[in-house]
Design a protein around this motif. Structure first.
Motif, short mmCIF file in Angstrom:
data_model
loop_
_atom_site.label_atom_id
_atom_site.label_comp_id
_atom_site.label_asym_id
_atom_site.label_seq_id
_atom_site.Cartn_x
_atom_site.Cartn_y
_atom_site.Cartn_z
N GLN A 139 29.03 -11.87 5.70
CA GLN A 139 27.99 -12.51 4.89
C GLN A 139 26.56 -12.38 5.16
OE1 GLN A 139 29.27 -16.40 3.06
NE2 GLN A 139 31.34 -15.90 3.68
N ALA A 140 26.27 -12.68 6.43
CA ALA A 140 25.01 -12.55 6.88
C ALA A 140 24.25 -11.25 6.78
CB ALA A 140 24.91 -12.76 8.33
N PHE A 141 25.16 -10.29 7.09
CA PHE A 141 24.75 -8.77 6.73
C PHE A 141 24.37 -8.50 5.05
CE2 PHE A 141 26.42 -6.86 10.85
CZ PHE A 141 25.20 -6.44 11.40
N MET A 142 25.53 -8.98 4.17
CA MET A 142 25.26 -8.84 2.89
C MET A 142 24.34 -9.29 2.32
SD MET A 142 29.40 -8.80 1.60
CE MET A 142 29.67 -10.38 2.06
N LEU A 143 23.96 -10.59 2.88
CA LEU A 143 22.81 -11.34 2.38
C LEU A 143 21.47 -10.52 2.34
CD1 LEU A 143 23.69 -14.95 2.90
CD2 LEU A 143 23.15 -14.25 0.57
N ASP B 150 25.19 -13.91 -3.62
CA ASP B 150 24.79 -15.18 -3.84
C ASP B 150 25.79 -16.03 -4.17
OD1 ASP B 150 22.31 -14.62 -3.18
OD2 ASP B 150 21.50 -14.32 -5.07
N MET B 151 26.90 -15.52 -5.26
CA MET B 151 27.87 -16.34 -5.94
C MET B 151 28.71 -16.76 -4.65
SD MET B 151 30.11 -15.39 -9.15
CE MET B 151 28.65 -14.74 -9.89
N LEU B 152 29.06 -16.00 -3.71
CA LEU B 152 29.85 -16.07 -2.72
C LEU B 152 29.58 -17.14 -1.70
CD1 LEU B 152 32.53 -15.09 -1.17
CD2 LEU B 152 30.94 -13.66 0.31
N THR B 153 28.24 -17.06 -1.59
CA THR B 153 27.81 -17.83 -0.49
C THR B 153 27.54 -19.13 -1.00
OG1 THR B 153 25.43 -16.69 -0.84
CG2 THR B 153 26.75 -16.15 1.01
N GLU B 157 34.18 -22.97 -2.04
CA GLU B 157 35.72 -22.56 -2.36
C GLU B 157 35.87 -21.35 -2.07
OE1 GLU B 157 36.75 -26.63 -5.13
OE2 GLU B 157 37.40 -24.26 -5.83
N ALA B 158 34.89 -20.42 -2.67
CA ALA B 158 34.95 -19.08 -2.70
C ALA B 158 34.77 -18.68 -1.28
CB ALA B 158 34.08 -18.34 -3.71
N ASN B 159 33.79 -19.14 -0.57
CA ASN B 159 33.45 -18.80 0.69
C ASN B 159 34.48 -19.18 1.76
OD1 ASN B 159 31.70 -18.41 3.07
ND2 ASN B 159 29.96 -19.17 1.87
N ALA B 160 35.21 -20.30 1.40
CA ALA B 160 36.25 -20.72 2.44
C ALA B 160 37.52 -19.69 2.18
CB ALA B 160 36.73 -22.03 1.88
N ILE B 161 37.73 -19.16 0.95
CA ILE B 161 38.57 -18.14 0.44
C ILE B 161 38.31 -16.86 1.21
CG2 ILE B 161 39.99 -16.77 -1.35
CD1 ILE B 161 39.29 -19.26 -3.06
N TYR B 162 37.24 -16.36 1.21
CA TYR B 162 36.83 -15.19 1.75
C TYR B 162 36.99 -15.18 3.31
CZ TYR B 162 33.78 -11.29 2.95
OH TYR B 162 32.93 -10.01 3.23
N ASN B 163 36.80 -16.60 3.90
CA ASN B 163 37.03 -16.65 5.38
C ASN B 163 38.69 -16.47 5.77
OD1 ASN B 163 34.40 -16.58 5.92
ND2 ASN B 163 34.36 -18.88 5.82
N THR B 164 39.43 -16.80 4.83
CA THR B 164 40.80 -16.67 5.09
C THR B 164 41.32 -15.26 5.00
OG1 THR B 164 41.31 -16.99 2.83
CG2 THR B 164 41.15 -19.08 4.38
N VAL B 178 35.15 -9.58 -1.08
CA VAL B 178 34.31 -10.70 -2.03
C VAL B 178 35.01 -10.76 -3.47
CG1 VAL B 178 32.23 -11.07 -3.33
CG2 VAL B 178 32.13 -10.07 -0.95
N PHE B 179 35.39 -9.49 -3.96
CA PHE B 179 36.07 -9.63 -5.03
C PHE B 179 37.36 -10.26 -5.22
CE2 PHE B 179 32.51 -6.54 -5.95
CZ PHE B 179 31.84 -7.11 -6.99
#
Lengths: 150, 617
Positions: A139-143, B150-153, B157-164, B178-179
């Motif tokens: 995410q850091a890279f993407m941002l 931006d939407m992801l960060t 909740e979406a962020n948490a899903i991304y991390n899993t 991301v998608f």
């Protein structure tokens, strides 16, 4: 949408069946780690900031957490992504605090809790990493790589 | 004769045009009125319903926007996406607006997923090909991906899903993830909305109707209603036999031709204009005829209840009065049409008919409501009335209720028939406003009880024919909220592959030598005829499903014409056989034939004259 790999190529299949072929030369080897030597760190850093077309993830420290972060970031250092590692980051703090911030990024105050930062091509700090979570790196890279200076 | 012919052609075209307008519209209900039926009919196009048709030949056709025709023997399969439905309901609930906005954001991003990934590919390509790294063209491409990052960060909740999700190993995979996270998040939000809406008691109803010339009849949909399916009925694709209606029309045409041959066409046309069909239809209603019977029963009961409770007797009096007032009104209305001279201005006549029908329906509805209310009150008074007349009163209540229900149904149907006939000429749009209302037999299904798929099998929809309509309606509501129509589709039943139909016609026959008038005879002979026509030849199966005008207005046909002639005016019938082409739904017929009696050739043109249009069919 589905993605599948054939040899080294990536094919992206859209919802209507359209297939986009991402060429194999788009899948690149990672860039090498750039270590900022303790005595020359600031100078090196300035020089790198002047390099055009690079997105940086700067790892600030040499603890086990930093090393893990560095290695994971290195595994994602494709194309324009570069990992800078400053084992002795103190000399960089002041300079980092002067860099402009991407909207939404809080000012750097307590540098001791910061494991790393991502920097855009326009030298904006786009993400401050305070956890070593692997996907914080992505995410850091993407941002950083999607940010254009307004 | 030509003087008559030209106005006749003009009249015919005008009448036909009006009939096309009139039969293609539905009741002042904007979301029902002949809109193309498809998933696009769902208000926000969010794909709650996916529909496909399986025709009699087993061909599966996805029903897309613009489809207006279905095969009369087909099955319509409807898939219902509960989560999307629930999301749409939530979108209209203010307290769910934040959740709805989040969902919309993720959905929008997912819709553009392919574009985003392509943009990433372009950026990587630009970067790799550029020798000058200060050229930031690649970065401009990457900036297009900023909204999704931006939407992801920003969404925890979406962020948490991304991390899993499993760790990515390439730049592309970072974004693909991301998608994936967005997709999972959409599922989660939809599930949450579904649960919320279940708690709020939201339900849906799905109904279908078969609309023929006269009535809208509900069609059973398994799992969605408690209607009894009709016996299987298949619409003949290759029909060479005249229908009862066509036979009747052929007889009328024969009479008209006979009269025209003897007295001239203009005189004969006058007999066509008649409005007595309205009188016949209403006066002969079995339920209306029962009014007298009910009135007599009421009088009888009133007579014997003079000594009974006053309230009970007064209720009976009120029922009787209402019935008498209604009957007087109806009798006056019928008398008016019995004595009415056909109006020289068809527009005025139609307006009057429409106004009368509206009033008649209103009065009937008022009477039925009043009777039902009075009989409900009467029930509680029966006990007070004493034992002697209890049984008689119970019977009367049942009689009045049955009368009310039957009368309402019958008058509604009669009104529809009158308006149908009137609509042929007026093109009026405000007919059948109540025809597609859900009855109590259509189940209210809470969101967790909705079957995944619904099947409308037209084979069990009852007797029907090409030109009829299939109306599908899907709505939602809860006990505290008015029901909203979410989708309404209006499909016309026509064969989408070649088919055979018969047509009758009033022919203008010109014996050979053509355009040469014999002494003391008119140029044309008039003859009734019928044709066996091959139709549906000129468009592909796909196009024919979308072009309503092809079926409803043009409907060309080619075939054989058989006419009864009398060239020598000896009163004995001669048979003519020829080839015919038709256009405008067989309204105009052209051809050439041979008189089988004397071998004489003849050309002809003809019309499907709507002789019965002013009467009720």
């Amino acid at each position: 949408m589905e993605y599948y790999f054939k040899f080294c190529d990536i094919y992206v299949q859209g919802p209507k069946g359209h297939i986009t072929h991402l060429k194999s030369n788009q899948i690149m080897a990672t860039n090498p780690l750039i270590t900022l030597d303790s005595d020359q760190a600031l100078h090196q850093f300035e020089t790198l900031l002047d390099e055009p077309g690079r997105v940086f993830l700067v790892v600030l420290g040499d603890d086990a957490v930093h090393q893990t972060l560095r290695d994971k970031a290195l595994a994602k250092a494709f194309s324009w992504r570069y990992v800078l590692w400053a084992p002795q980051p103190g000399v960089l703090y002041q300079r980092l605090k002067t860099l402009p911030l991407r909207p939404g990024v809080l000012p750097l105050l307590d540098m001791g809790s910061v494991y790393g930062v991502s920097i855009s091509v326009n030298n904006h700090i786009c993400r401050v990493i305070k956890e070593s979570n692997k996907d914080e790196i992505a995410q850091a890279f993407m941002l950083a790589e999607t940010f254009m200076q307004p | 004769m030509r003087k008559i012919f030209i106005p006749l052609v003009l009249l015919s075209v005008v009448l036909y045009g009006a009939s096309c307008k009139g039969t293609g519209t539905l009741a002042g209900r904007s979301n029902v009125a002949d809109t193309p039926g498809s998933t696009a009919g769902v208000e926000d196009g969010s794909g709650i319903l996916d529909m496909y048709e399986v025709d009699a030949g087993g061909k599966k056709v996805l029903m897309t926007e613009g489809q207006r025709i279905v095969d009369p023997n087909s099955e319509i399969h409807i898939g219902i996406n509960r989560k999307k439905l629930s999301a749409l309901i939530s979108a209209r609930v203010p307290e769910d607006s934040a959740l709805t906005a989040r969902l919309a954001g993720f959905r929008d991003a997912l819709l553009s997923e392919q574009e985003y990934i392509k943009t990433l590919g372009v950026a990587i390509d630009l970067y790799n090909k550029s020798s000058d790294k200060s050229d930031l063209a690649w970065q401009m491409q990457m900036a297009k991906l900023a909204p999704v990052v931006d939407m992801l960060t920003e969404d925890k909740e979406a962020n948490a899903i991304y991390n899993t999700l499993p760790e990515s190993n390439s730049l592309t995979e970072d974004y693909v993830k991301v998608f994936k996270a967005f997709s999972i998040q959409v599922d989660r939000i939809e599930a949450e909305m579904l649960e919320r809406n279940k708690q709020k008691g939201y339900y849906v109803r799905l109904g279908a109707w078969l609309q023929d010339k006269n009535n809208a009849v509900p069609i059973h949909i398994d799992g969605f209603d408690s209607y009894t399916p009709n016996s299987p009925y298949t619409v003949e694709q290759f029909n060479i036999v005249l229908s009862d209606e066509q036979q009747k029309l052929l007889t009328e045409i024969a009479n008209l031709a006979d009269k025209a041959n003897k007295e001239g066409l203009a005189e004969a046309m006058k007999t066509m204009v008649s409005m007595n069909g309205m009188i016949q239809a209403i006066a002969s209603l079995p339920s209306y005829q029962k009014a007298k019977e009910v009135e007599q029963a009421l009088s009888g009961l009133i007579a014997v209840s003079q000594q009974e409770a006053e309230a009970f007797r007064q209720s009976l009096e009120r029922i009787k009065t209402k019935l008498v007032v209604y009957k007087v009104y109806m009798d006056t209305r019928l008398e008016k049409y019995k004595n009415q001279v056909p109006d020289q201005n068809p527009g005025n006549a139609l307006l009057q008919i429409n106004a009368d029908v509206r009033e008649m329906l209103d009065r009937t509805n008022q009477l039925v409501t009043a009777l039902q209310s009075e009989t409900a009150a009467l029930q509680s008074q029966i006990l007070a009335a004493g034992g002697a007349i209890q049984a008689q009163a119970q019977t009367l209540v049942q009689q009045v209720n049955a009368f009310a229900v039957n009368l309402k149904t019958d008058i509604q149907a009669a009104g529809d028939r009158v308006r149908e006939a009137a609509g042929l000429f007026s093109g009026a749009n405000d007919f059948r406003t109540n025809a597609y209302d859900f009855t109590e037999k259509v189940n209210k299904l809470t969101l967790d009880k909705i079957p995944d798929r619904a099947l409308i099998n037209l084979e069990f929809a009852g007797k029907r024919d090409v030109g009829d309509k299939l109306v599908i309606k899907f709505s939602y509501g809860n006990e505290n909220q008015q029901e909203h129509v979410l989708y309404s589709g209006n499909y016309h039943l026509y064969f989408c592959t070649p088919y055979v139909r018969t047509a009758v016609g009033f022919l203008f026959v010109d014996p050979a030598p053509l355009f040469k008038k014999e002494d003391s005879k008119s140029l044309f002979y008039y003859a009734p005829s019928y044709s066996i026509l091959l139709k549906g030849l000129f468009l592909s199966s796909e196009k024919t499903r979308r072009k309503l005008s092809y079926h409803k207005i043009y409907s060309p046909g080619v075939g054989i014409n058989i006419a009864t002639l009398d060239f020598n005016s000896d009163g004995s019938m001669e048979i003519g056989v020829g080839g015919v082409v038709t256009i405008f739904n067989d309204f105009i017929q052209l051809g050439y034939g041979v008189n089988t009696y004397d071998g004489k050739g003849y050309s002809f043109f003809g019309f499907k004259i709507p002789i019965g249009a002013f009467s009720l069919r």
